[in-house]
Write a protein that holds these residues in place. Structure first.
Motif, mmCIF file in Angstrom:
data_model
loop_
_atom_site.group_PDB
_atom_site.id
_atom_site.type_symbol
_atom_site.label_atom_id
_atom_site.label_comp_id
_atom_site.label_asym_id
_atom_site.label_seq_id
_atom_site.Cartn_x
_atom_site.Cartn_y
_atom_site.Cartn_z
ATOM 1 N N ARG A 212 27.952 -35.889 4.005
ATOM 2 C CA ARG A 212 27.608 -34.670 3.315
ATOM 3 C C ARG A 212 29.050 -34.296 2.932
ATOM 4 N NH1 ARG A 212 28.036 -29.634 4.521
ATOM 5 N NH2 ARG A 212 26.900 -28.126 3.114
ATOM 6 N N LEU A 217 29.645 -32.418 -5.816
ATOM 7 C CA LEU A 217 28.917 -32.116 -6.693
ATOM 8 C C LEU A 217 29.042 -31.934 -8.271
ATOM 9 C CD1 LEU A 217 26.909 -29.136 -4.731
ATOM 10 C CD2 LEU A 217 26.381 -31.465 -5.066
ATOM 11 N N PRO A 262 22.864 -39.574 2.284
ATOM 12 C CA PRO A 262 22.389 -39.395 1.034
ATOM 13 C C PRO A 262 22.481 -40.809 0.264
ATOM 14 C CG PRO A 262 24.622 -38.506 1.479
ATOM 15 C CD PRO A 262 23.690 -38.459 2.933
ATOM 16 N N TYR A 281 19.457 -40.442 -4.656
ATOM 17 C CA TYR A 281 20.408 -39.383 -4.821
ATOM 18 C C TYR A 281 21.447 -39.493 -5.744
ATOM 19 C CZ TYR A 281 23.372 -35.482 -3.295
ATOM 20 O OH TYR A 281 23.922 -34.216 -3.141
ATOM 21 N N LEU A 284 19.783 -38.717 -9.222
ATOM 22 C CA LEU A 284 19.346 -37.244 -9.146
ATOM 23 C C LEU A 284 20.621 -36.580 -9.707
ATOM 24 C CD1 LEU A 284 17.491 -35.158 -9.022
ATOM 25 C CD2 LEU A 284 17.939 -34.869 -6.442
ATOM 26 N N THR A 285 21.630 -36.750 -9.038
ATOM 27 C CA THR A 285 23.037 -35.998 -9.195
ATOM 28 C C THR A 285 23.583 -36.491 -10.605
ATOM 29 O OG1 THR A 285 24.119 -37.720 -7.941
ATOM 30 C CG2 THR A 285 23.573 -35.539 -7.134
ATOM 31 N N GLY A 315 20.309 -28.008 -9.304
ATOM 32 C CA GLY A 315 19.454 -29.038 -9.021
ATOM 33 C C GLY A 315 18.817 -29.306 -10.479
ATOM 34 N N VAL A 362 20.075 -29.727 -5.093
ATOM 35 C CA VAL A 362 21.074 -30.693 -4.405
ATOM 36 C C VAL A 362 22.276 -29.840 -4.012
ATOM 37 C CG1 VAL A 362 20.534 -32.750 -5.614
ATOM 38 C CG2 VAL A 362 22.273 -31.098 -6.523
ATOM 39 N N PRO A 368 27.352 -28.859 -1.266
ATOM 40 C CA PRO A 368 26.101 -29.699 -1.114
ATOM 41 C C PRO A 368 25.126 -28.948 -0.167
ATOM 42 C CG PRO A 368 28.073 -31.126 -0.838
ATOM 43 C CD PRO A 368 28.501 -29.718 -0.913
ATOM 44 N N GLY A 374 18.704 -28.655 3.910
ATOM 45 C CA GLY A 374 18.152 -29.843 2.950
ATOM 46 C C GLY A 374 16.828 -30.502 2.977
#
Length: 374
Positions: A212, A217, A262, A281, A284-285, A315, A362, A368, A374
């Motif tokens: 993490r 991000l 992740p 993940y 998604l990011t 997010g 996220v 994060p 989370g």
């Protein structure tokens, strides 16, 4: 002839008794470490004192020395460092046992110093979470209580003052010796197993915490508007407009916070949908993320209660994911299931309403998602 060591009271202590007291300290220290690691796994994944101190040492060492360790030991550098820290703690615990045998509460001072050192390490990586200090405190407190129990039995076996009737002394010593050895062996065996299991569990949790910490991000494709001027009232007793992560409320029934890597996390949308989907993940990011200031409150929060918080969330809108999955006619709710099998049902209408902006978050306040949230 037996060697003797002077005690604090001036009465000579046989050298063999000194070594038994040191053994009691080592066993108690090992038990404390095992309890701390198990408590870390249960209550605070970032609260492992041994790992935290190791990370602090790495951060404080010159980069050249850290690189030398990596070049020399390769992937074994961290296990070696953690092993050195553990051995150091056990040696100091042995000293605590000797001091406790000399004088009541003498070992408590040593265990307190170890606790402070552990909490210093935790403070460097726990981001202010009070829960993260709990494993260190619980582990060393119970470790000291175990030490007290062992030393009490050792004193019965080998009292510093001779009894008036030698025959009574022999009988008492025989029972006390058995009592001390049985407890020492039992605690030592349990502590060894607990230390192995606890270290494995704590290592898994810390691996996730480390993963993490390496997340970077992406920026929001649609940033949130700036906080309006005057929104921060700075009134004594009133929480800030944006709740810091460490102060954000947490209410659940989980004894162990789920720790999820992740790199292995994924989300599946299946059931009454035309196109079942699964995203990682990384997937998604990579999507165009949005920011939104959203207030969350617990259903059981009373008026004026503390179970409420406002955070800047980053997010991807859930409605966009559902649009890709294409719910079938007749589907009217989404059943969400977490890693630890918690389930929640949400009306499909609420998730697809653009005015509600339900999102798969996220990030929280520029970081994060904390493991606890989370």
């Amino acid at each position: 002839m037996h060697r003797q060591a002077a005690s604090a009271s001036g009465i000579a202590t046989p050298q063999s008794t000194v070594w038994w007291s040191r053994l009691a300290g080592v066993v108690a220290g090992l038990a404390g470490l095992a309890i701390a690691d198990l408590a870390s796994w249960l209550f605070a994944p970032t609260g492992s004192a041994v790992t935290a101190v190791g990370q602090l040492i790495i951060n404080l060492l010159p980069a050249s020395l850290v690189n030398f360790g990596k070049d020399t030991l390769g992937t074994a550098d961290k296990p070696v460092l953690l092993g050195i820290i553990t051995v150091f703690v056990l040696i100091i615990s042995g000293l605590a046992g000797q001091l406790e045998h000399r004088r009541k509460l003498g070992g408590a001072v040593v265990f307190a110093v170890l606790a402070v050192l552990g909490m210093v390490g935790v403070a460097a990586r726990a981001q202010g979470s009070l829960r993260a200090y709990l494993p260190t405190v619980v582990g060393l407190l119970l470790g000291y209580l175990i030490l007290r129990a062992l030393i009490t039995r050792l004193r019965r076996w080998r009292p510093r003052r001779a009894a008036a009737d030698p025959s009574d002394t022999d009988r008492t010593a025989a029972f006390a010796r058995r009592d001390f050895l049985q407890l020492t062996i039992a605690v030592g065996a349990a502590a060894t197993v607990g230390a192995i299991v606890g270290r494995a569990l704590a290592s898994a949790a810390n691996a996730v915490a480390d993963a993490r910490s390496k997340i970077r991000l992406p920026g929001a494709a649609k940033p949130a508007p700036a906080v309006p001027a005057g929104a921060e009232l700075s009134v004594n007793g009133l929480s800030p407009y944006v709740t810091p992560n460490q102060d954000f409320y947490r209410i659940d029934t989980a004894l162990q916070v789920p720790v999820i890597d992740p790199d292995t996390w994924s989300l599946r949308i299946v059931g009454m949908v035309e196109n079942p989907i699964e995203i990682s993940y990384a997937d998604l990011t990579a999507l165009p993320l949005v920011e939104h200031l959203t207030t969350l409150t617990c259903v059981s929060n009373e008026v004026g209660g503390s179970l409420i918080g406002n955070a800047l969330w980053l997010g991807y809108p859930v409605r966009e994911l559902l649009a890709r999955a294409k719910p079938l006619p007749g589907a009217d709710m989404v059943l969400s299931r977490s890693e630890d099998n918690f389930t929640a049902g949400t009306p499909l209408e609420a998730l697809t309403d653009p005015d509600r902006l339900a999102m798969l978050a996220v990030g929280m306040n520029g970081q994060p998602l904390p493991i606890e949230h989370g």
